[in-house]
Design a protein around this motif. Structure first.
Motif, PDB file in Angstrom:
ATOM      1  N   HIS A  17      -9.304  -2.892   2.070  1.00 18.83           N
ATOM      2  CA  HIS A  17      -8.743  -3.369   1.036  1.00 18.83           C
ATOM      3  C   HIS A  17      -7.705  -4.182   1.230  1.00 18.83           C
ATOM      4  CE1 HIS A  17      -7.516  -3.000  -3.268  1.00 18.83           C
ATOM      5  NE2 HIS A  17      -6.373  -3.136  -2.620  1.00 18.83           N
ATOM      6  N   CYS A  18      -7.125  -4.028   2.262  1.00 17.72           N
ATOM      7  CA  CYS A  18      -5.855  -5.054   2.703  1.00 17.72           C
ATOM      8  C   CYS A  18      -5.981  -6.175   3.454  1.00 17.72           C
ATOM      9  CB  CYS A  18      -4.692  -4.192   3.519  1.00 17.72           C
ATOM     10  SG  CYS A  18      -3.954  -2.706   2.679  1.00 17.72           S
TER      11      CYS A  18
ATOM     12  N   MET B 229      -1.936  -1.306  -3.780  1.00 18.37           N
ATOM     13  CA  MET B 229      -3.305  -0.575  -3.512  1.00 18.37           C
ATOM     14  C   MET B 229      -2.551   0.956  -3.336  1.00 18.37           C
ATOM     15  SD  MET B 229      -5.978   0.086  -0.278  1.00 18.37           S
ATOM     16  CE  MET B 229      -7.088   1.415  -0.712  1.00 18.37           C
TER      17      MET B 229
ATOM     18  N   VAL C 193       0.753  -1.125   0.103  1.00 20.81           N
ATOM     19  CA  VAL C 193       0.017  -0.138  -0.048  1.00 20.81           C
ATOM     20  C   VAL C 193       0.992   1.379   0.030  1.00 20.81           C
ATOM     21  CG1 VAL C 193      -0.228  -0.037   2.570  1.00 20.81           C
ATOM     22  CG2 VAL C 193      -2.024   1.143   1.093  1.00 20.81           C
TER      23      VAL C 193
END
Length: 178
Positions: free
Chosen positions: A176-177, A158, A132
């Protein structure tokens, strides 16, 4: 840094794997310096890491990024004088000076005129790697994202637009992670 790494390894052996139960899956999230430590942790097979999530750090760190972090902290008022910082942290002024010293990074790494390189430690890592990174980061630059993509073709990534270094753990990032 080697002391931080040995402390993390001792914690994993004693608290994560040390209860006589089957070993759980171990994934590590590392932000900035923690991401660098995560790489060194992942490099040792005996640590049994299955996944590594890097927060705004690539396989190297440019000198300009290091300088930018320091200057940014100073100008934002987040870099207090050594005496003040030592008092706040309850440590000696010598400990603060040691951490700020270039000798603080005592793990094996390569360096050249561009910066420090430590991605070689992941040459034999077979686990998953995720990234990320901030769209406005001065640390995890586009070139570093490309290097991670080349080294780990299945890199999950991301980009967080508007985020600088490090990427904050907002709800969108966390969802998201995971």
């Amino acid at each position: 840094m080697s002391l931080y790494l040995s402390d993390i390894e001792a914690f994993i052996r004693q608290e994560v794997f040390g209860h006589g139960e089957p070993k759980p899956r171990l994934d590590v999230l590392g932000t900035s310096m923690g991401g660098i430590l995560g790489m060194y942790l992942a490099a040792k097979k005996e640590n049994d890491l299955e996944g590594l999530l890097l927060n705004d750090i690539g396989l190297n760190l440019t000198w300009m990024s290091i300088y930018g972090l320091y200057e940014g902290m100073k100008s934002a008022g987040r870099m207090p004088e050594i005496e003040t910082l030592a008092s706040r942290l309850g440590v000696t002024e010598g400990a603060v000076r040691d951490v700020q010293s270039p000798h603080h990074f005592d793990l094996p790494h390569h360096k050249d005129w561009k910066g420090m390189k430590f991605g070689h430690v992941l040459n034999n890592f077979k686990g998953s790697v995720s990234l990320v990174y901030g769209g406005e980061s001065g640390v995890c630059l586009p070139q570093q994202v490309q290097e991670l993509q080349a080294k780990f073709p299945h890199l999950a990534e991301m980009r967080v637009d508007g985020a600088a270094h490090p990427v904050p753990f907002t709800q969108a990032v966390c969802c998201h992670c995971l």
